[in-house]
Scaffold this motif. Structure first.
Motif, short mmCIF file in Angstrom:
data_model
loop_
_atom_site.label_atom_id
_atom_site.label_comp_id
_atom_site.label_asym_id
_atom_site.label_seq_id
_atom_site.Cartn_x
_atom_site.Cartn_y
_atom_site.Cartn_z
N UNK A 1 -41.17 -35.93 2.06
CA UNK A 1 -39.96 -36.49 2.76
C UNK A 1 -39.77 -36.28 4.07
N UNK A 2 -40.94 -36.89 4.77
CA UNK A 2 -40.79 -36.10 6.59
C UNK A 2 -39.46 -35.87 7.07
N UNK B 1 -34.83 -31.88 8.70
CA UNK B 1 -33.51 -31.19 8.78
C UNK B 1 -33.57 -29.56 8.76
N UNK B 2 -34.89 -29.42 8.56
CA UNK B 2 -35.17 -27.82 7.67
C UNK B 2 -36.01 -27.15 8.97
N UNK B 3 -36.10 -27.68 10.28
CA UNK B 3 -36.42 -27.27 11.56
C UNK B 3 -35.46 -26.11 11.47
N UNK B 4 -36.05 -24.82 12.76
CA UNK B 4 -35.33 -24.05 12.34
C UNK B 4 -34.00 -24.48 13.68
N UNK B 5 -33.91 -25.40 15.15
CA UNK B 5 -33.30 -25.89 15.37
C UNK B 5 -32.39 -26.63 14.69
N UNK C 1 -38.10 -19.28 8.24
CA UNK C 1 -39.51 -19.85 8.02
C UNK C 1 -40.16 -19.49 8.23
N UNK C 2 -41.14 -20.31 8.20
CA UNK C 2 -43.08 -19.92 7.87
C UNK C 2 -43.29 -21.46 8.08
N UNK C 3 -42.11 -22.17 7.35
CA UNK C 3 -42.70 -23.92 6.74
C UNK C 3 -43.07 -24.68 7.82
N UNK C 4 -41.47 -25.10 7.93
CA UNK C 4 -41.00 -25.88 9.21
C UNK C 4 -40.46 -25.12 10.87
N UNK C 5 -41.22 -26.81 11.77
CA UNK C 5 -41.27 -26.22 13.35
C UNK C 5 -40.36 -26.89 13.68
N UNK C 6 -40.29 -26.56 14.84
CA UNK C 6 -39.39 -27.64 15.24
C UNK C 6 -39.81 -29.29 15.82
#
Length: 222
Positions: free
Chosen positions: A196-197, A202-206, A217-222
């Protein structure tokens, strides 16, 4: 047809947290127990206390011909595609958490920073640090204790007569912390099990800045 058994996750709290890690590929190693006898002696519920005296029995139950020395063979189901570990135990993964490095599927580790049972400095934090997965995330609830992941008192009224702390937290309002736990876990599983993109966004740090919550996280970028 309701459950896609080829794309599954393991998830658990406390001792269930290390079960989830083992189910995802982490491997037992009791070297930490021997290296930290003082800590082990102070905790009757430690996995070191529970497991070490029964290593031969456990090895036999697993069908092993001898009790392993050092890192044990993997116990995971290869269909496990993601792991969620809530305040997991950290004492049976090796002196330098060698067993955790064997886990290479996407993993979400969650903990309260004031966990008095599985102290995060020797459990959640080094587990996250040593994960072999290139896709890993850590959520820390500031000031939260071990039972923030458990049902609250209104849903488990019998616990109030046993120990009110089992179903409450001194810092967090339980509805609020459960909403946050559900937010991170649901989004993580939607991403890793269903691709699910929107959940990934929603899991991006910002997009994951909540008061009282530390998120790495190392998995989710902005």
């Amino acid at each position: 047809g309701v459950i896609d058994t080829e794309h599954i996750a393991t998830m658990g709290h406390s001792s269930g947290g290390w079960s989830a890690l083992a189910g995802g590929g982490a491997r037992f190693d009791f070297g930490w127990c021997a290296a930290n006898p003082d800590i082990v002696a102070k905790n009757d519920l430690s996995n070191c206390t529970q497991f070490v005296p029964h290593q031969a029995e456990i090895a036999k139950l697993l069908g092993l011909t001898a009790t392993p020395q050092g890192t044990w063979p993997p116990l995971n189901d290869p269909r496990v595609a993601a792991v969620v570990a809530l305040a997991p135990d950290g004492d049976i993964w090796g002196t330098n958490y060698e067993g955790i490095a064997a886990l290479n599927v996407p993993t979400l580790v969650m903990a309260g920073s004031n966990d008095t049972v599985n102290v995060p400095e020797r459990c959640a934090y080094p587990i996250y640090e040593h994960l072999g997965s290139t896709k890993k995330s850590l959520v820390v609830f500031g000031g939260g204790d071990h039972m923030i992941f458990f049902n609250q008192c209104r849903d488990t009224p019998w616990l109030m007569d046993v120990n009110y702390a089992f179903c409450s937290d001194a810092v967090w309002e339980m509805d609020r912390v459960h909403d946050l736990i559900n937010h991170f876990v649901t989004a993580f599983l939607l991403v890793e099990l269903k691709g699910d993109t929107e959940a990934a966004k929603a899991l991006a740090p910002d997009k994951s800045t909540f008061p009282g919550v530390r998120y790495e996280t190392t998995a989710f970028g902005k």
